[in-house]
Design a protein around this motif. Structure first.
Motif, PDB file in Angstrom:
ATOM      1  N   ASN A 187      30.710  45.156  11.342  1.00 55.84           N
ATOM      2  CA  ASN A 187      29.382  44.088  10.661  1.00 55.84           C
ATOM      3  C   ASN A 187      29.172  42.537  11.407  1.00 55.84           C
ATOM      4  O   ASN A 187      28.431  42.001  11.374  1.00 55.84           O
ATOM      5  N   LEU A 188      29.036  42.840  13.102  1.00 56.05           N
ATOM      6  CA  LEU A 188      27.948  42.093  14.186  1.00 56.05           C
ATOM      7  C   LEU A 188      27.731  43.400  14.846  1.00 56.05           C
ATOM      8  O   LEU A 188      27.994  43.599  15.967  1.00 56.05           O
ATOM      9  N   PRO A 189      26.382  44.096  14.612  1.00 59.06           N
ATOM     10  CA  PRO A 189      26.196  44.684  15.638  1.00 59.06           C
ATOM     11  C   PRO A 189      25.256  43.698  16.177  1.00 59.06           C
ATOM     12  O   PRO A 189      24.388  42.717  15.995  1.00 59.06           O
ATOM     13  N   GLY A 190      24.813  43.980  17.323  1.00 53.95           N
ATOM     14  CA  GLY A 190      23.897  43.994  18.679  1.00 53.95           C
ATOM     15  C   GLY A 190      23.638  42.474  18.629  1.00 53.95           C
ATOM     16  O   GLY A 190      24.858  41.378  18.224  1.00 53.95           O
ATOM     17  N   ASP A 191      23.613  42.028  19.574  1.00 51.39           N
ATOM     18  CA  ASP A 191      23.981  40.118  20.363  1.00 51.39           C
ATOM     19  C   ASP A 191      25.159  40.597  20.804  1.00 51.39           C
ATOM     20  O   ASP A 191      25.948  38.916  20.826  1.00 51.39           O
ATOM     21  N   ASP A 192      26.075  41.710  21.290  1.00 47.60           N
ATOM     22  CA  ASP A 192      27.891  41.502  21.745  1.00 47.60           C
ATOM     23  C   ASP A 192      28.289  41.909  22.749  1.00 47.60           C
ATOM     24  O   ASP A 192      28.636  42.061  23.109  1.00 47.60           O
ATOM     25  N   TRP A 193      27.048  41.678  23.996  1.00 48.48           N
ATOM     26  CA  TRP A 193      27.159  40.992  25.426  1.00 48.48           C
ATOM     27  C   TRP A 193      27.798  39.448  26.073  1.00 48.48           C
ATOM     28  O   TRP A 193      27.181  38.677  25.196  1.00 48.48           O
ATOM     29  N   SER A 194      28.737  39.642  27.020  1.00 49.98           N
ATOM     30  CA  SER A 194      29.437  38.185  27.755  1.00 49.98           C
ATOM     31  C   SER A 194      28.988  38.742  28.969  1.00 49.98           C
ATOM     32  O   SER A 194      29.343  40.009  29.416  1.00 49.98           O
ATOM     33  N   ALA A 195      28.468  37.662  29.944  1.00 53.97           N
ATOM     34  CA  ALA A 195      28.224  38.255  31.498  1.00 53.97           C
ATOM     35  C   ALA A 195      29.076  36.663  31.968  1.00 53.97           C
ATOM     36  O   ALA A 195      28.540  35.907  31.439  1.00 53.97           O
ATOM     37  N   PHE A 196      29.027  37.432  32.909  1.00 52.86           N
ATOM     38  CA  PHE A 196      29.584  36.055  33.961  1.00 52.86           C
ATOM     39  C   PHE A 196      28.862  36.189  35.637  1.00 52.86           C
ATOM     40  O   PHE A 196      29.519  37.568  35.976  1.00 52.86           O
ATOM     41  N   GLY A 197      28.411  34.754  36.497  1.00 52.17           N
ATOM     42  CA  GLY A 197      28.211  35.456  37.504  1.00 52.17           C
ATOM     43  C   GLY A 197      28.826  34.098  38.537  1.00 52.17           C
ATOM     44  O   GLY A 197      28.559  33.207  37.596  1.00 52.17           O
ATOM     45  N   ARG A 198      29.563  34.729  39.165  1.00 53.50           N
ATOM     46  CA  ARG A 198      30.067  32.764  40.014  1.00 53.50           C
ATOM     47  C   ARG A 198      29.754  33.143  42.124  1.00 53.50           C
ATOM     48  O   ARG A 198      29.948  34.205  42.693  1.00 53.50           O
ATOM     49  N   VAL A 199      28.779  31.724  42.218  1.00 52.58           N
ATOM     50  CA  VAL A 199      28.711  32.338  44.320  1.00 52.58           C
ATOM     51  C   VAL A 199      29.024  30.721  44.533  1.00 52.58           C
ATOM     52  O   VAL A 199      28.948  29.730  44.158  1.00 52.58           O
ATOM     53  N   MET A 200      30.606  31.252  45.213  1.00 45.99           N
ATOM     54  CA  MET A 200      30.739  30.036  45.698  1.00 45.99           C
ATOM     55  C   MET A 200      32.148  29.564  47.287  1.00 45.99           C
ATOM     56  O   MET A 200      31.806  31.054  47.806  1.00 45.99           O
ATOM     57  N   TRP A 201      30.971  28.985  48.210  1.00 46.64           N
ATOM     58  CA  TRP A 201      32.279  28.454  49.169  1.00 46.64           C
ATOM     59  C   TRP A 201      32.942  27.781  49.015  1.00 46.64           C
ATOM     60  O   TRP A 201      32.782  26.498  49.098  1.00 46.64           O
ATOM     61  N   ASP A 202      34.188  28.609  49.694  1.00 48.58           N
ATOM     62  CA  ASP A 202      35.246  27.312  49.484  1.00 48.58           C
ATOM     63  C   ASP A 202      35.954  27.215  50.607  1.00 48.58           C
ATOM     64  O   ASP A 202      37.082  27.963  50.752  1.00 48.58           O
ATOM     65  N   SER A 203      35.533  26.212  51.301  1.00 49.58           N
ATOM     66  CA  SER A 203      36.474  26.457  52.413  1.00 49.58           C
ATOM     67  C   SER A 203      36.969  24.557  52.574  1.00 49.58           C
ATOM     68  O   SER A 203      37.256  24.108  51.833  1.00 49.58           O
ATOM     69  N   ASP A 204      37.635  24.192  53.534  1.00 49.25           N
ATOM     70  CA  ASP A 204      38.629  23.415  53.294  1.00 49.25           C
ATOM     71  C   ASP A 204      38.122  22.117  53.922  1.00 49.25           C
ATOM     72  O   ASP A 204      38.524  21.015  52.778  1.00 49.25           O
ATOM     73  N   ARG A 205      37.578  22.302  54.316  1.00 48.12           N
ATOM     74  CA  ARG A 205      35.724  20.715  54.283  1.00 48.12           C
ATOM     75  C   ARG A 205      34.896  21.108  53.076  1.00 48.12           C
ATOM     76  O   ARG A 205      34.676  19.935  52.650  1.00 48.12           O
ATOM     77  N   ILE A 206      34.450  21.616  52.909  1.00 51.21           N
ATOM     78  CA  ILE A 206      33.337  21.778  52.051  1.00 51.21           C
ATOM     79  C   ILE A 206      33.029  23.044  50.852  1.00 51.21           C
ATOM     80  O   ILE A 206      33.690  24.029  51.209  1.00 51.21           O
ATOM     81  N   PHE A 207      32.604  22.203  49.827  1.00 52.58           N
ATOM     82  CA  PHE A 207      32.549  23.610  48.937  1.00 52.58           C
ATOM     83  C   PHE A 207      31.856  23.467  47.954  1.00 52.58           C
ATOM     84  O   PHE A 207      30.282  22.420  48.139  1.00 52.58           O
TER      85      PHE A 207
END
Length: 197
Positions: A82-102
């Protein structure tokens, strides 16, 4: 070895006038490189009533390069009669995560008919962008373990491109003491658009 596999199957009985349902989940994940993985998941829910089902197909990954560069994301689709179309989800992340800077950027898309019946979605019909930047120096101190100074913005729109929410942390200062105690000061602004009274 380098594979992780999980499977679940559950059947509920027919009680109180509610039809029985079957729930199934399958997850496969493979470790790659030193600290990365790729994976896939499938969920299925159906009842004895014809055409009453819900399925979710998804793939995800998380890659770590140069010890601190994290790239992760997922792509998922639901199938509900009963819910045709518009049924996607997406996620993207780019992260620099060091002890000093993120520093990082991420984007989440949840279309209005994305409906995983086994699980939940806090907010449908959204496009959310997050940007953040911070430093985490460790002072030469017997009292303070680490000091964190950061800024972050969360900006949410609906599928039509209309802004719904915004949270902007202008500046956040957090002090972590050697005892484990924390002290934080945060200046931020929030915005919510209400489409109905």
């Amino acid at each position: 070895g380098s594979y992780t596999v999980g499977a679940l199957n559950m059947q509920t009985g027919e009680e109180f006038g509610i039809e029985g349902r079957n729930y199934g989940v399958l997850r496969v994940k493979r470790d790659v490189l030193a600290r990365s993985y790729i994976g896939a998941m499938f969920t299925n829910q159906y009842s004895s009533v014809e055409g009453n089902y819900n399925r979710v197909f998804g793939v995800d990954s998380h890659f770590v390069f140069a010890d601190h560069l994290n790239i992760q994301g997922f792509l998922a689709k639901t199938e509900t009669p009963n819910l045709p179309g518009d049924d996607w989800s997406a996620f993207g992340r780019v992260m620099w995560d060091s002890d000093r800077i993120f520093a990082g950027a991420e984007y989440l898309l949840v279309e209005k008919n994305f409906d995983p019946a086994i699980g939940f979605v806090p907010r449908r019909n959204q496009r959310k962008t997050v940007l953040q930047l911070g430093v985490r120096p460790r002072p030469d101190s017997e009292i303070i373990r680490q000091w964190i100074l950061r800024t972050r913005m969360d900006y949410t729109q609906n599928q039509e491109g209309k802004q719904e929410s915004m949270q902007y942390h202008f500046i956040t200062s957090e002090t972590i003491f050697e005892t484990g105690d924390r002290f934080m000061i945060d200046f931020h602004r929030r915005f919510e658009r209400l489409f109905k009274p």
